[in-house]
Scaffold this active site. Structure first.
Site, short mmCIF file in Angstrom:
data_model
loop_
_atom_site.label_atom_id
_atom_site.label_comp_id
_atom_site.label_asym_id
_atom_site.label_seq_id
_atom_site.Cartn_x
_atom_site.Cartn_y
_atom_site.Cartn_z
N HIS A 4 6.39 3.85 -0.18
CA HIS A 4 6.46 2.60 -0.96
C HIS A 4 6.02 2.83 -2.39
CE1 HIS A 4 5.27 -1.33 -2.51
NE2 HIS A 4 4.00 -0.96 -2.51
N PHE A 5 4.87 3.49 -2.56
CA PHE A 5 4.38 3.48 -3.95
C PHE A 5 5.06 4.52 -4.85
CE2 PHE A 5 0.45 5.75 -2.22
CZ PHE A 5 0.56 6.92 -2.97
N HIS A 6 5.77 5.46 -4.24
CA HIS A 6 6.57 6.33 -5.12
C HIS A 6 7.84 5.62 -5.56
CE1 HIS A 6 3.70 9.44 -3.99
NE2 HIS A 6 4.12 10.09 -5.06
N TYR B 102 -0.33 -3.78 -11.17
CA TYR B 102 0.38 -4.60 -12.18
C TYR B 102 0.02 -4.14 -13.58
CZ TYR B 102 1.67 -6.98 -8.03
OH TYR B 102 2.16 -7.20 -6.78
N HIS C 4 -5.50 -3.65 -6.50
CA HIS C 4 -4.17 -4.24 -6.54
C HIS C 4 -3.75 -4.65 -7.95
CE1 HIS C 4 -0.40 -5.04 -4.81
NE2 HIS C 4 -0.33 -6.09 -5.59
N ARG D 106 -0.69 9.47 6.31
CA ARG D 106 -0.74 9.83 4.90
C ARG D 106 -1.99 10.69 4.68
NH1 ARG D 106 -2.89 4.59 1.36
NH2 ARG D 106 -2.75 6.13 -0.29
N ARG D 107 -2.12 11.28 3.48
CA ARG D 107 -3.33 12.00 3.08
C ARG D 107 -3.82 12.98 4.15
NH1 ARG D 107 -6.98 7.25 0.17
NH2 ARG D 107 -6.03 7.52 -1.85
#
Ligand code: HAS
Length: 557
Positions: free
Chosen positions: A370-372, A220, A216, A433-434
């Site tokens: 979300h992460f894209h 950041y 995580h 996913r994946r």
């Protein structure tokens, strides 16, 4: 800037951009597999999971880390007006290059198909793990070259505030240092001996927990260099000033405290960790959104101030006055579009963090959606734009094809929004996913065919192809700029940084030590009990698996 440092920075920017050709290609292939346009286990000699591993490792680890180091070198040497140790910067680059080549070679040889999270029981070749370890150590050395320069600067500038850009880069690498220690333990003490055959299996719960302690804060570490650009460059590119210097410093310090003690929110579905500690880390996760919200308001105020300087007026009318298509400020839309994308990436992160809602979307297509909107939104656009800015600036070259350069972030934004819409919808309908959907759920010949996933996967594919097109245009601009003749008689290159509109002088955000101390205490408080329980539990060591099979590797003939 020292000529050798310039060469080091250019290498740190150009090598990962060259690798991005493979990273981006495998991204486009992913959406084609998922939409059923490719119905095979491999394409062009590269297996589905192998390509997914290359996509994640190149884009999310190599590109982001080398960019952060390059930006840090440029900002620290410029803002502290001091040469850096070329030995240190060179050693850092050398180790990162060797590590990246070792890891990439294993991935392309098919000996490290473990995805970018590399958690067991997926098992890679020892050279992959060694490569990762060298890469991380290389990035540590960058910070160690800046520390003496910073200490000397403080001594010679008593009472003066450390430049905000330097505070941001140090915050980034302090977080990186804290985050990478547990993963270094995981890689060197658990995975490497297992991969060498010295241990029969791995404690999967412990390994995953150590990974997510790193995983995580890693996000950041990706984000903060871009926050440095947002706080220190964006207001000036927009034609104004940073609304509050204090807000920037507070935000960076808050990230130091809150980035690490919340990795369990990636393990809500993992057994072996008490729900009470998952709940504690849920609260901390919701708290880490606060510095981003502070950033959102501060940047909106800075943009409003800039728009007023450019003649904008009205409650909302000022938005029209920003330099969205200015040829002089072509970098502006790279940062601005990233911000717009991140609004949605951030909101969906808060949904993920909400313990009970997480059970609806965990391990579904929602997560890459979300992460894209985070790492492939603000982070990637910031890296593309700032790399072009630094490369052309350091080589004294003009940016070629500026209209195309301006189009890239907008096309990318349209692509990411389309891609993510498809994956959000698919995720809510249970699309995993994946997974190579083309072989099963998107294959009419398969008993598990899901025609109701057709639309979402195809929306995702359209978005992915648009994203691929934006990257292609970016490479056209980059290559044409590299081929352009260097300009003569131009002023030495400097990174233009913003002044502060409110330049507050608040003692509590002028020293890293108390914030780092609180961060360490919070990490111990949040992790001591779950870690102790995991270590005490006698889990059966897991045998090795490949991602394409539900049978342990030892039983595959
Ligand atoms: Fe996340 C999973 C929660 C932020 C990346 N995240 C992931 C994964 C990645 C990732 C890669 O709690 C998948 C990992 C894997 O492979 O399994 N995430 C959060 C939360 C935040 C968050 C609470 N994530 C990020 C960032 C990332 C990133 C940043 C990369 C850079 N995430 C999660 C959770 C999971 C997760 C769970 C696990 C899910 C699962 O089940 O597996 C927060 O930090 C977000 C706070 C952000 C905001 C937004 C502030 C808005 C700004 C823009 C302002 C715009 C302006 C312009 C001013 C509150 C700063 C406006 C202009 C206009 C015209 C509109």
């Amino acid at each position: 800037m020292q000529p050798s440092l310039r060469a080091i920075i250019l290498t740190e920017l150009l090598v990962p951009l060259a690798l991005l050709v493979f990273g981006a290609y495998h991204g486009v292939l992913q959406v084609l597999y998922r939409a059923g346009a490719i119905r095979a286990t491999s394409f062009g000699g590269i297996d589905y999971y192998q390509g997914l591993t290359a996509h994640g490792v190149i884009n999310a680890i190599v590109l982001t880390t080398m960019f952060a180091v390059a930006l840090g070198h440029a900002l620290v040497s410029q803002e502290l007006e001091s040469p850096l140790s070329i030995f240190g910067a060179g050693l850092s680059l050398g180790l990162m290059l060797i590590g990246a080549v070792m890891a990439a070679a294993m991935i392309f040889l098919g000996k490290a198909t473990v995805l970018y999270t590399f958690y067991p029981p997926l098992k890679a070749h020892p050279i992959f793990y060694l490569g990762l370890a060298l890469f991380i150590v290389g990035s540590w050395i960058a910070l160690f070259t800046w520390i003496p320069v910073y200490l000397r600067w403080r001594k010679s500038h008593p009472g003066q505030k450390t430049p905000l850009a330097v505070v941001g880069m140090f915050a980034t690498f302090i977080i990186w240092q804290m985050a990478t220690l547990p993963v270094a333990y995981e890689v060197l003490v658990m995975l490497l001996p297992w991969s060498l055959g010295w241990t029969p299996g791995v404690n999967v719960v412990l390994s995953r927990t150590l990974f997510w302690f790193f995983g995580h804060p890693l996000v950041y570490f990706w984000l903060l260099p871009i926050y440095v650009l947002y706080y220190t460059m964006l207001p000036r590119l927009a034609g104004g000033k940073l609304f509050s210097d204090f807000a920037g410093r507070l935000s960076f310090m808050a990230f130091i405290v809150l980035s690490c003690p919340l990795g369990l929110h990636h393990q809500f579905a993992d057994p072996g960790i008490p729900a009470s500690w998952k709940a504690v880390q849920t609260v901390l996760t919701l708290m880490v959104a606060i510095p981003s919200m502070l950033t959102a308001f501060t940047l909106a105020a800075s943009l409003e101030h800039a728009a007023h300087q450019r003649g904008g007026s009205g409650l909302f009318g000022w938005w029209k006055a920003l330099p969205y298509f200015s040829h002089e400020n072509w970098l502006f839309p790279y940062l601005f579009c990233g911000l717009v994308i991140f609004l949605f990436g951030g909101i969906t992160g808060i949904i993920n963090a909400s313990y009970n809602m997480n059970s609806v979307i965990h391990n579904t297509a929602w997560i890459p959606a979300h992460f894209h909107l985070t790492v492939a939104g603000p982070v990637f656009l910031g890296i593309l734009g700032m790399s072009l800015f630094l490369i052309t600036g350091l080589l004294n070259k003009p940016v070629a094809a500026i209209p195309t350069a301006l189009a890239v972030p907008y096309i990318w934004m349209i692509g990411t929004f389309t891609f993510s819409t498809g994956l959000f919808i698919g995720g809510l309908r249970g699309e995993p996913r994946r997974t190579n959907l083309g072989l099963t759920y998107l294959n009419p010949a398969s008993p598990s065919y899901r025609p109701d996933w057709w639309i979402s996967t195809h929306i995702g594919a359209i978005g992915g192809v648009i994203m691929g097109f934006a990257i292609l245009l970016y490479f056209v601009v980059l290559i044409r700029s590299l081929l352009a003749p260097a300009r003569v008689n131009v002023a030495p290159f400097t990174i233009p940084l913003s002044e502060a509109y409110h330049d507050e002088n608040v003692a509590s955000v002028r020293n890293f030590t108390p914030w780092v101390t609180v961060a360490v205490v919070l990490c111990v408080a949040a992790y001591y009990v779950p870690m102790r329980d995991i270590i005490r539990s006698k889990y059966q060591p897991a045998p090795a698996y490949s991602p394409g099979s539900a049978v342990p590797l030892a039983n595959v003939r």
